[in-house]
Scaffold this motif. Structure first.
Motif, PDB file in Angstrom:
ATOM      1  N   CYS A  87       0.819  -1.217   0.000  1.00 17.78           N
ATOM      2  CA  CYS A  87       0.000   0.000   0.000  1.00 17.78           C
ATOM      3  C   CYS A  87       0.851   1.264   0.000  1.00 17.78           C
ATOM      4  O   CYS A  87       0.324   2.368  -0.188  1.00 17.78           O
ATOM      5  N   ASN A 118       3.145   1.809  -2.190  1.00 16.58           N
ATOM      6  CA  ASN A 118       3.457   2.086  -3.592  1.00 16.58           C
ATOM      7  C   ASN A 118       2.248   2.734  -4.255  1.00 16.58           C
ATOM      8  O   ASN A 118       1.265   2.066  -4.582  1.00 16.58           O
ATOM      9  N   LEU A 119       2.331   4.039  -4.470  1.00 17.78           N
ATOM     10  CA  LEU A 119       1.199   4.759  -5.052  1.00 17.78           C
ATOM     11  C   LEU A 119       1.001   4.430  -6.523  1.00 17.78           C
ATOM     12  O   LEU A 119      -0.048   4.751  -7.096  1.00 17.78           O
ATOM     13  N   ASN A 120       1.984   3.797  -7.151  1.00 21.23           N
ATOM     14  CA  ASN A 120       1.863   3.427  -8.562  1.00 21.23           C
ATOM     15  C   ASN A 120       1.233   2.055  -8.761  1.00 21.23           C
ATOM     16  O   ASN A 120       1.021   1.631  -9.898  1.00 21.23           O
ATOM     17  N   ALA A 121       0.947   1.352  -7.665  1.00 21.28           N
ATOM     18  CA  ALA A 121       0.404  -0.004  -7.780  1.00 21.28           C
ATOM     19  C   ALA A 121      -1.082  -0.018  -8.120  1.00 21.28           C
ATOM     20  O   ALA A 121      -1.621  -1.058  -8.485  1.00 21.28           O
ATOM     21  N   LYS A 122      -1.762   1.118  -7.982  1.00 18.01           N
ATOM     22  CA  LYS A 122      -3.190   1.244  -8.300  1.00 18.01           C
ATOM     23  C   LYS A 122      -4.025   0.220  -7.542  1.00 18.01           C
ATOM     24  O   LYS A 122      -4.862  -0.489  -8.107  1.00 18.01           O
ATOM     25  N   LEU A 123      -3.768   0.141  -6.225  1.00 13.14           N
ATOM     26  CA  LEU A 123      -4.536  -0.757  -5.372  1.00 13.14           C
ATOM     27  C   LEU A 123      -5.811  -0.071  -4.902  1.00 13.14           C
ATOM     28  O   LEU A 123      -5.985   1.144  -5.053  1.00 13.14           O
ATOM     29  N   SER A 124      -6.712  -0.868  -4.323  1.00 12.05           N
ATOM     30  CA  SER A 124      -7.959  -0.294  -3.822  1.00 12.05           C
ATOM     31  C   SER A 124      -7.712   0.600  -2.615  1.00 12.05           C
ATOM     32  O   SER A 124      -8.528   1.467  -2.290  1.00 12.05           O
ATOM     33  N   TYR A 125      -6.585   0.372  -1.934  1.00 12.12           N
ATOM     34  CA  TYR A 125      -6.234   1.219  -0.796  1.00 12.12           C
ATOM     35  C   TYR A 125      -4.752   1.545  -0.874  1.00 12.12           C
ATOM     36  O   TYR A 125      -3.930   0.671  -1.154  1.00 12.12           O
ATOM     37  N   SER A 126      -4.403   2.786  -0.651  1.00 14.75           N
ATOM     38  CA  SER A 126      -3.010   3.218  -0.613  1.00 14.75           C
ATOM     39  C   SER A 126      -2.813   4.124   0.594  1.00 14.75           C
ATOM     40  O   SER A 126      -3.745   4.801   1.045  1.00 14.75           O
TER      41      SER A 126
END
Length: 347
Positions: A250, A252-260
């Motif tokens: 979470c 990694n802001l570039n991972a495009k997860l549902s939560y960061s």
């Protein structure tokens, strides 16, 4: 003469608030010499050491903490700190060369031949940093203790003469007003424009040390400095928290997860405060000037042998106990460094 050996004790910067830090292990620290410290760090999993050498006017006692160097979204580099004080006083008054002692100890411990172990020399005194200029393998860090609001280019250029990086207090990077985050200063961008690395210090987990905008979550504060302001390193007293942040996907802001874990937006919480409840306006922090970082050269190491031979009184009779006198050199005790170890997980 009686020698009293006091136990090491873990201190806390928030003791006046009644928050004791890990009282169960407060006396489990130990005293180490510089040589022992370097050997301990060399055998540990940390990737380097930070040695802080204070100038003639510094007398503050520091709590040991860790420094993290990192590339965003990659595993951080961990450095173990050591603090030594009063380099100028010890050289001129006690005949002890701290600069020479540190350089010799690092060489004897083979740190000049261990590229995998980064050595950081930190000081608030540019004269101390200049003394290590010949050691090209060591990274020199200027500790700017006072809160600042700006670092003009002439000042940054002056810093580059003696340092490769700066260590700044949190408020010099993220400005606050009454514990509300109000703005990001431009100091990091100004340093980066001249290729000077920036470390931020000191991050703590206690809620009393965290601005309201972080909602008592130290990881949000870490994200603000790492992902928001993009500092090059973090000085923390809770390395396990920082390690957990970097292990988390979470972060990694570039991972495009549902939560960061997102950095805060300066002024977003402050804008919700009713006007009558706003904290009083504070005077702006000063601008870092060239004169603020220029220091006089360190005094040469005094030769006390002649002085001792002149002032020493001749001994005409043995001590009354009949045993040889035992001289305790208290000056050498200043080379002893207290490290407080807390059980922390780095994995």
């Amino acid at each position: 003469m009686f020698l009293i050996c006091l136990p090491a004790e873990l201190t806390t910067p928030l003791s006046q608030s009644g928050l004791a830090r890990n009282p169960a292990v407060k006396n489990q620290g130990k005293f180490m010499t510089l040589a022992d410290f370097l050997e301990f760090a060399k055998k540990s999993t940390v990737t380097g050491v930070l040695i802080n050498i204070e100038g003639p006017s510094e007398t503050t006692v520091y709590l040991a903490y860790l420094v993290y160097k990192f590339t965003p979204f990659k595993s951080p580099m961990r450095s173990m700190p050591l603090f030594m004080q009063n380099a100028g006083y010890l050289a001129s008054e006690k005949g002890l060369g701290i600069i020479e002692a540190v350089s010799t100890a690092l060489t004897n411990a083979s740190y000049d031949k261990l590229p995998e172990k980064q050595v950081l020399i930190q000081s608030a005194d540019t004269a101390v940093l200049s003394a290590f200029k010949k050691n090209s393998g060591y990274k020199r860090v200027l500790y700017v203790k006072e809160k600042i609001s700006d670092a003009p280019k002439p000042t940054v250029d002056e810093i580059k003469h003696s340092a490769d990086a700066v260590n700044l207090p949190r408020s010099s990077i993220v400005a606050d007003s009454g514990f509300f985050v109000s703005a990001f200063t431009g100091v990091v961008d100004e340093m980066h424009a001249s290729n000077v690395s920036v470390y931020v210090s000191v991050l703590r987990n206690e809620f009393l040390a965290i601005a309201f905008d972080y909602f008592s979550d130290p990881m949000v504060e870490i994200a603000t400095y790492v992902a928001g302001v993009q500092v090059d390193g973090v000085v923390t007293e809770f390395p396990a928290t920082l390690a957990a942040y970097f292990r988390s996907p979470c972060s990694n802001l570039n991972a495009k997860l549902s939560y960061s874990i997102l950095p805060v937006e300066p002024g977003s919480l402050l804008s919700l405060v009713a006007p009558e409840a706003l904290p009083p306006a504070e005077a702006p922090a000063p601008v870092l000037a060239v004169a603020d970082i220029q220091d006089t050269p360190l005094p040469p190491v005094a030769d006390l042998s002649d002085k001792a031979s002149v002032t020493a009184a001749p001994q005409t009779s043995p001590p009354r106990s009949g045993q040889p006198a035992i001289a305790v050199n208290t000056a050498l005790s200043l080379l002893i460094v207290m490290l407080s170890f807390v059980q922390l997980s780095f994995h």
